[in-house]
Scaffold this active site. Structure first.
Site, PDB file in Angstrom:
ATOM      1  N   GLY A 131       0.794  -1.221   0.000  1.00 19.16           N
ATOM      2  CA  GLY A 131       0.000   0.000   0.000  1.00 19.16           C
ATOM      3  C   GLY A 131       0.822   1.264   0.000  1.00 19.16           C
ATOM      4  O   GLY A 131       0.394   2.282  -0.532  1.00 19.16           O
ATOM      5  N   THR A 174      -0.831  -2.821  -3.802  1.00 23.49           N
ATOM      6  CA  THR A 174      -1.434  -3.821  -4.658  1.00 23.49           C
ATOM      7  C   THR A 174      -1.368  -3.374  -6.122  1.00 23.49           C
ATOM      8  O   THR A 174      -1.660  -2.238  -6.460  1.00 23.49           O
ATOM      9  CB  THR A 174      -2.901  -4.069  -4.254  1.00 23.49           C
ATOM     10  OG1 THR A 174      -2.918  -4.580  -2.920  1.00 23.49           O
ATOM     11  CG2 THR A 174      -3.583  -5.067  -5.170  1.00 23.49           C
ATOM     12  N   ASN A 191      -8.835   4.988   4.040  1.00 25.25           N
ATOM     13  CA  ASN A 191      -8.528   5.085   2.609  1.00 25.25           C
ATOM     14  C   ASN A 191      -9.587   4.363   1.789  1.00 25.25           C
ATOM     15  O   ASN A 191     -10.120   3.343   2.209  1.00 25.25           O
ATOM     16  CB  ASN A 191      -7.120   4.539   2.315  1.00 25.25           C
ATOM     17  CG  ASN A 191      -7.137   3.086   1.893  1.00 25.25           C
ATOM     18  OD1 ASN A 191      -7.409   2.748   0.739  1.00 25.25           O
ATOM     19  ND2 ASN A 191      -6.870   2.184   2.851  1.00 25.25           N
ATOM     20  N   GLY A 198      -8.764   2.315  -3.900  1.00 24.75           N
ATOM     21  CA  GLY A 198      -9.310   1.530  -5.008  1.00 24.75           C
ATOM     22  C   GLY A 198      -8.263   0.962  -5.950  1.00 24.75           C
ATOM     23  O   GLY A 198      -8.455   0.937  -7.173  1.00 24.75           O
ATOM     24  N   SER A 236      -9.387  -6.139   0.324  1.00 26.73           N
ATOM     25  CA  SER A 236      -9.576  -4.690   0.293  1.00 26.73           C
ATOM     26  C   SER A 236     -11.070  -4.389   0.247  1.00 26.73           C
ATOM     27  O   SER A 236     -11.799  -5.001  -0.530  1.00 26.73           O
ATOM     28  CB  SER A 236      -8.897  -4.073  -0.931  1.00 26.73           C
ATOM     29  OG  SER A 236      -9.312  -2.728  -1.084  1.00 26.73           O
ATOM     30  N   THR A 254      -4.083  -8.568   9.291  1.00 25.61           N
ATOM     31  CA  THR A 254      -5.244  -8.382   8.441  1.00 25.61           C
ATOM     32  C   THR A 254      -5.124  -7.098   7.624  1.00 25.61           C
ATOM     33  O   THR A 254      -4.248  -6.284   7.870  1.00 25.61           O
ATOM     34  CB  THR A 254      -6.551  -8.250   9.268  1.00 25.61           C
ATOM     35  OG1 THR A 254      -6.478  -7.040  10.031  1.00 25.61           O
ATOM     36  CG2 THR A 254      -6.760  -9.424  10.216  1.00 25.61           C
ATOM     37  N   SER A 280       0.567   2.134   8.665  1.00 25.19           N
ATOM     38  CA  SER A 280      -0.003   3.339   9.276  1.00 25.19           C
ATOM     39  C   SER A 280       0.877   3.880  10.400  1.00 25.19           C
ATOM     40  O   SER A 280       1.006   5.093  10.567  1.00 25.19           O
ATOM     41  CB  SER A 280      -1.411   3.052   9.806  1.00 25.19           C
ATOM     42  OG  SER A 280      -2.276   2.713   8.747  1.00 25.19           O
TER      43      SER A 280
END
EC number: 1.3.5.2
Length: 335
Positions: free
Chosen positions: A60, A83, A108, A111, A172, A242, A316
């Protein structure tokens, strides 16, 4: 140093700050200003691979593999990029990335915005990084869910010669119906097709590249048990637990609580750990688990290892604490 930089970055739009930070890191790396650190602090074996330490970068952050060398200089034991999808796609409309500093969270709905698997491979070929590199693959938004396997199979085939391992992202929340692939029948069919392709590619390339799958935190115990049964049955090489959560109840009445997308950072920690604990019980050592979700300090990484993971990944926490988080995690795991 980073707390000051963060104050400036947090004054910018979240997505602009993301690109600015990575570009700045790349520049600093190319100028030789990132001190060389010995990352062989706690060598481990993961999915048959030798890792210098168990702290990795989650997918990510570097979606296209444009910053591999610079990120590889920060002390990680392994990197995961993506991804990435079969074809380039713009992702969802902006704004699509939001910080929730009061809760140390990030929302987020990117997409799977990326330049496509072919562009990523070109970037990998230009990279000098010699460490363990995972490629996280997904499906294009325009691909019907019933044809999802086609996208994954093409990405697997193209990525195979360039990856240390490959992660199948079916969790996602920002690609319509993607999480439906976590259901027992759908999951079994997809992973079986990918494992068959993996066997063909291993024979063709003369090397075995491990295959992992990344799951969501929004699962009940029956779903976790079902996933564990499937991944053991098809003999997956690893599982990552996860992804982000769609549950924003932890944000209370925060103005961003109604935003669509996946929530990561501190608010996902307990939910992620609950899934992780149950998953470890059902997997029972059959394959390694990589723990990710809510690692904001060293103790969080140690807790995931205690719950049954072989390695961990951060993302994060890096946004809130900076690269110092990597060393902090390694220090906690060395105790």
């Amino acid at each position: 140093m980073y707390p000051l930089a963060r104050r400036i970055l947090f004054a910018l739009d979240a997505e602009k700050a993301h690109h600015f930070t990575l570009d700045a890191l790349n520049t600093v790396y190319k100028l030789g200003l990132i001190p060389v650190t010995d990352n062989r602090t706690k060598p481990i074996k993961l999915m048959g691979m030798d890792l210098p330490n168990p702290v990795g970068l989650a997918a990510g952050l570097d979606k296209n593999g444009e910053y591999i060398d610079a990120l590889g200089a920060l002390g990680f034991g392994f990197l995961e990029i993506g991804t990435v999808t079969r074809n380039p796609q713009p992702g969802n409309p902006q704004p699509r990335l939001f910080r929730v500093p009061e809760h140390q969270g990030i929302i987020n709905r990117m997409g799977f915005n990326n330049h496509g698997i072919d562009a990523m491979i070109r970037n990998i070929e230009k990279s000098k990084y010699q460490g363990v590199l995972g490629i996280n693959i997904g499906k294009n938004a325009v691909t019907p869910i019933q044809n999802a396997a086609d996208d994954y199979l093409i990405c697997l085939e193209k990525a195979y010669a360039h990856a240390s391992y490959i992660t199948v992202n079916i969790s996602s929340p920002n690609t319509k119906n993607l999480r439906a692939l976590q259901g027992g029948g759908e999951l079994g069919a997809l992973l079986e097709a990918l494992k068959n392709k993996q066997a063909q590619l291993a024979a063709a390339h003369g090397k075995y590249i491990p295959l992992a799958v990344k799951i969501a935190p929004d699962l009940d115990e029956a779903q976790i048990e079902d996933i564990a049964r499937v991944v053991k049955s098809v003999e997956m090489d690893g599982i990552i637990a996860t992804n982000t959560t769609i549950d924003k109840s932890s944000l209370g009445s925060h103005p961003l609580a109604g935003e669509q997308g996946g929530l990561s950072g501190f608010p996902v920690r307990e939910k992620s750990n609950r899934v992780l604990k149950k998953l470890a019980e059902h997997i029972d050592g059959a394959l390694p688990i990589i723990g990710v979700g809510g690692i904001m300090e060293g103790g969080d990484a140690a807790e995931k290892i205690r719950l049954g993971t072989t390695a961990v990944q951060v993302y994060s926490g890096l946004i809130y604490k900076g690269p110092a988080l990597v060393k902090e995690c390694l220090k906690a795991l060395a105790r």
